[in-house]
Design an enzyme around this catalytic site. Structure first.
Site, PDB file in Angstrom:
ATOM      1  N   SER A  41       0.828  -1.208   0.000  1.00  0.00           N
ATOM      2  CA  SER A  41       0.000   0.000   0.000  1.00  0.00           C
ATOM      3  C   SER A  41       0.863   1.258   0.000  1.00  0.00           C
ATOM      4  O   SER A  41       0.538   2.254  -0.657  1.00  0.00           O
ATOM      5  CB  SER A  41      -0.929   0.000   1.221  1.00  0.00           C
ATOM      6  OG  SER A  41      -1.807  -1.108   1.182  1.00  0.00           O
ATOM      7  N   THR A 114      -3.278  -5.841  -3.445  1.00  0.00           N
ATOM      8  CA  THR A 114      -3.895  -7.073  -2.954  1.00  0.00           C
ATOM      9  C   THR A 114      -3.415  -7.401  -1.543  1.00  0.00           C
ATOM     10  O   THR A 114      -2.276  -7.086  -1.172  1.00  0.00           O
ATOM     11  CB  THR A 114      -3.588  -8.257  -3.886  1.00  0.00           C
ATOM     12  OG1 THR A 114      -2.175  -8.460  -3.950  1.00  0.00           O
ATOM     13  CG2 THR A 114      -4.099  -7.961  -5.285  1.00  0.00           C
ATOM     14  N   PRO A 115      -4.259  -8.061  -0.735  1.00  0.00           N
ATOM     15  CA  PRO A 115      -3.896  -8.352   0.651  1.00  0.00           C
ATOM     16  C   PRO A 115      -2.731  -9.330   0.745  1.00  0.00           C
ATOM     17  O   PRO A 115      -2.550 -10.204  -0.105  1.00  0.00           O
ATOM     18  CB  PRO A 115      -5.168  -8.973   1.230  1.00  0.00           C
ATOM     19  CG  PRO A 115      -6.267  -8.595   0.299  1.00  0.00           C
ATOM     20  CD  PRO A 115      -5.627  -8.492  -1.043  1.00  0.00           C
ATOM     21  N   LEU A 471     -34.501 -39.196   8.403  1.00  0.00           N
ATOM     22  CA  LEU A 471     -33.462 -39.703   9.293  1.00  0.00           C
ATOM     23  C   LEU A 471     -33.456 -41.231   9.323  1.00  0.00           C
ATOM     24  O   LEU A 471     -34.447 -41.890   8.977  1.00  0.00           O
ATOM     25  CB  LEU A 471     -33.684 -39.171  10.714  1.00  0.00           C
ATOM     26  CG  LEU A 471     -33.492 -37.674  10.939  1.00  0.00           C
ATOM     27  CD1 LEU A 471     -33.960 -37.298  12.344  1.00  0.00           C
ATOM     28  CD2 LEU A 471     -32.034 -37.260  10.738  1.00  0.00           C
ATOM     29  N   GLY A 473     -34.140 -44.614  10.777  1.00  0.00           N
ATOM     30  CA  GLY A 473     -35.175 -45.002  11.727  1.00  0.00           C
ATOM     31  C   GLY A 473     -36.468 -44.241  11.576  1.00  0.00           C
ATOM     32  O   GLY A 473     -37.396 -44.416  12.379  1.00  0.00           O
ATOM     33  N   GLY A 475     -38.596 -44.523   9.162  1.00  0.00           N
ATOM     34  CA  GLY A 475     -39.633 -45.360   8.563  1.00  0.00           C
ATOM     35  C   GLY A 475     -39.654 -45.298   7.042  1.00  0.00           C
ATOM     36  O   GLY A 475     -40.634 -45.747   6.415  1.00  0.00           O
ATOM     37  N   LYS A 476     -38.600 -44.794   6.434  1.00  0.00           N
ATOM     38  CA  LYS A 476     -38.555 -44.659   4.968  1.00  0.00           C
ATOM     39  C   LYS A 476     -38.746 -45.999   4.272  1.00  0.00           C
ATOM     40  O   LYS A 476     -39.587 -46.143   3.378  1.00  0.00           O
ATOM     41  CB  LYS A 476     -37.194 -44.070   4.534  1.00  0.00           C
ATOM     42  CG  LYS A 476     -36.881 -42.686   5.042  1.00  0.00           C
ATOM     43  CD  LYS A 476     -35.555 -42.199   4.526  1.00  0.00           C
ATOM     44  CE  LYS A 476     -34.379 -43.088   4.906  1.00  0.00           C
ATOM     45  NZ  LYS A 476     -34.183 -43.225   6.349  1.00  0.00           N
ATOM     46  N   SER A 477     -37.910 -46.968   4.655  1.00  0.00           N
ATOM     47  CA  SER A 477     -37.954 -48.274   3.979  1.00  0.00           C
ATOM     48  C   SER A 477     -39.293 -48.967   4.195  1.00  0.00           C
ATOM     49  O   SER A 477     -39.848 -49.588   3.278  1.00  0.00           O
ATOM     50  CB  SER A 477     -36.816 -49.168   4.481  1.00  0.00           C
ATOM     51  OG  SER A 477     -35.555 -48.610   4.133  1.00  0.00           O
ATOM     52  N   SER A 544     -30.212 -39.600   2.315  1.00  0.00           N
ATOM     53  CA  SER A 544     -29.881 -38.479   1.403  1.00  0.00           C
ATOM     54  C   SER A 544     -29.935 -37.146   2.146  1.00  0.00           C
ATOM     55  O   SER A 544     -30.844 -36.347   1.934  1.00  0.00           O
ATOM     56  CB  SER A 544     -30.803 -38.467   0.189  1.00  0.00           C
ATOM     57  OG  SER A 544     -32.158 -38.529   0.534  1.00  0.00           O
TER      58      SER A 544
END
Length: 637
Positions: A41, A114-115, A471, A473, A475-477, A544
């Site tokens: 700078s 630039t930094p 989640l 457990g 109950g999806k399946s 998922s």
């Protein structure tokens, strides 16, 4: 020395002559970079001061601020001219990229400060992306540091051809020649190792002004040019060999039914009416009818000019397409090897879909696990599974459709890209295409006689993907299995893909890290898509956990074929059931990256079907889903 710039004192004719002379000057864009407190700078402030680009009120404010801050013993603190943010002045550091304009009698300049901090490396990449020259500053007391190497490597990687090694603060080492020579020798060894064949080394003091605008009496042993003298003479575009015409289309200009033009900025080459051109990625050809600008039609146009082209034929061309020389078009591919600079606090998730923006083209892209990352200190290629903040790596990139590109060393505009997180819209990486993978050129879609519509018609049903998420457990399946039983009883052709079952075969090589979960869902999505192409009703039961991957699968299918079914079960209830004993193991630390415990679950925001398991049984949920699907599919089903 009094420095002021007073255009208001000029008479009208003088202003006109000044502007005309100023407009004809060439423009050099350059950056200053290096490690923290190397004086970037201060150097730019000195350049602005010595080139008389400071207004009188700015000078008065600078003198007052310098006395108030008191960092330079009462003398002018030139860094305050550039460090405009309050946080920068308070800390005495540069955070953001500061662009400044100044001019001499011979040339105009745009300089990016630039930094120096490692955490702001991404800001340096931004500043370097349009630069022709880089001034690498080194504190004479400290020598070559890690950030010096990183910035030098990035500057070379991004394609900056001209490097100035400015050994700063020579006044603090008594203008010692041996110190200067040792730093230059050290840097040369490093530079040659990364491919920087040549650079110009200058001993300077940004604070005292030594060798900035004129040779300094304090360095009689140095016989090279002063910094201003050197950057005034550096060639701009000196290695630009004649290149074929390319113009990315930014906008289709259709003010009325009698005019249809394609607006953009010419990236390379030149064009004139009558030239044969090719529209990519479609490959259609035509000829240029007119080159239209606000000031009238042109007989020809070249690089960096913004124009509107009209074509002799009615061809399909839209934003993101590239108009190119018909006999020398750029490449089109969907698989690449690329060098990537990771710029986000969150690590790269291999396999996750990001937006890839290349010029006016925007496509969905996934990055594979990197082949290696590069250690900027040793240039060693190190193995890595992901990319973290400031990592520079080489990886394969896959896009969802063909991209018009050229390797970055040949064309920055068609070779440099950014990656954008789809959820946060944050820019997470900058990249450079090295080349297209050979398999991208050798693998083609095979035309088939029996279409997906024919497969569906044979089964007298519409293909659908019922995506159950929730989640472990939840109950999806259980619910998915009940839904398939009901579909089967109705005479429908279906198939259930269950998370655990798939991991016994297709995905047995995958674990449960975020990257592996993403790849798990990607593979399942591809399989489900093929099954839908065969006319099946596909049910999937997977945790998922990430919205991005569920959205990725949704986009694989035609509109209306993907149904997200959220099996909403609170964590405490799922954990209470714990049919497989997984939550207990996760709580005890036996299972890592377990969704809901040590890995996040992102619930759907607008699912097609929302099942609250606290309010209905699995049987009731299955009935509701069937009723919903039957209602949508009626009267086909």
């Amino acid at each position: 020395m009094t420095s002021s710039y007073r255009p208001d004192a000029l008479i009208a004719s003088d202003i006109s002559a000044y502007l005309e002379q100023h407009q004809s000057k060439s423009l050099l864009r350059f950056i200053t970079c290096g490690s923290v407190d190397d004086g970037k700078s201060t150097l730019i402030g000195r350049l602005l001061y010595d080139s008389k680009m400071i207004f009188e009120d700015q000078l008065a404010a600078l003198e007052a601020d310098s006395k108030r801050v008191g960092t330079q013993g009462g003398e002018i603190d030139f860094a305050l001219l550039v460090d405009g943010l309050a946080a920068e002045r308070e800390q005495g550091i540069t955070i953001d990229v500061a662009y400044r304009f100044f001019a001499t009698e011979k040339r105009k300049f745009i300089v990016a400060d630039t930094p120096g901090h490692e955490q702001y490396t991404r800001n340096m990449v931004t500043g370097a992306s349009t630069a022709d020259l880089a001034v690498i500053l080194i504190d004479a007391r400290k020598g070559v540091l890690t950030q010096t190497r990183r910035h030098s490597f990035l500057a070379h990687l991004i394609g900056i051809r001209h490097i100035v090694l400015a050994v700063n603060k020579m006044d603090l080492v008594g203008y010692d020649r041996a110190t200067f020579d040792a730093i230059v020798a050290d840097y040369r060894t490093f530079a040659q190792g990364i491919g920087i064949a040549d650079f110009t080394a200058i001993p300077i003091s940004g604070f005292k002004g030594d060798n900035i605008t004129a040779p300094s009496d304090n360095t009689p042993w140095y016989t090279g040019p002063a910094l201003i003298d050197h950057i005034e003479r550096v060639p701009v575009g000196d290695d630009d060999a004649p290149r074929p015409f390319r113009m990315p289309v930014q906008w289709v200009n259709r003010p009325n039914l009698d005019f249809r033009g394609f607006a953009g900025t010419i990236a390379s080459g030149s064009v004139k009416p009558g030239d044969a051109v090719r529209i990519l990625p479609s490959g259609r050809t035509s000829t240029v009818a007119r080159i239209v600008t606000h000031g009238g039609d042109l007989a020809g146009a070249g690089r960096d000019q913004s124009v509107t082209l009209t074509l002799a034929d009615e061809v399909d061309c839209s934003r993101g397409d590239v108009i190119a020389a018909a006999d020398a078009p750029p490449q089109v591919a969907d698989q690449f090897q690329a060098t990537i600079v990771w710029m986000d606090q969150e690590d790269l998730l291999p396999g996750r879909a990001y937006w890839l923006k290349l010029g006016t083209q925007t496509v969905s892209a996934t990055v594979q696990p990197p082949r290696h990352i590069i250690c900027v200190n040793t240039m060693a290629e190190l193995s890595a599974k992901t990319l973290s903040l400031n990592d520079i790596g080489v990886a394969e990139v896959y896009t969802d459709r063909g991209v018009v590109f050229e390797p970055y060393p040949e064309n920055r505009d068609l070779g440099g890209f950014i990656l954008i997180d789809k959820l946060t819209n944050a820019t997470v990486a900058a990249g450079m295409f090295n080349f297209a993978l050979r398999r991208a050129q050798n693998v083609h879609w095979q035309a088939v006689e029996i279409t997906r519509e024919a497969h569906a018609a044979q089964k007298r049903q519409h293909p659908r993907l019922l995506w159950f998420t929730g989640l472990s457990g939840s109950g999806k399946s259980t619910i998915a299995n009940l839904v398939e039983k009901k579909l089967h009883a109705l005479g429908k052709h279906s198939f259930l893909l269950d998370g655990d079952n798939v991991r016994h075969g297709l995905n047995k090589d995958l674990g449960f890290s975020d990257a592996d979960r993403i790849e798990n869902i990607r593979r399942v999505g591809e399989v489900a898509k093929l099954m839908c192409d065969a006319g099946l009703i596909v049910l999937t039961a997977f945790i998922s956990p990430f919205r991005a991957e569920r959205d990725l699968v949704r986009k694989m299918l035609p509109e209306g074929e993907f149904f997200e079914i959220f099996i909403d079960t609170p964590l405490e209830e799922a954990e209470r059931r714990d049919v497989k004993g997984l939550y207990k193991k996760a709580r005890s630390g036996e299972i890592e990256n377990f969704t809901g415990i040590s890995s996040p679950y992102e619930p759907p925001q607008n699912p097609e079907i929302h099942i609250d398991t606290r309010q209905m049984t699995a049987e009731d949920a299955a009935e509701l889903i069937i009723e919903h699907i039957l209602g949508i599919w009626s009267p086909v089903l």
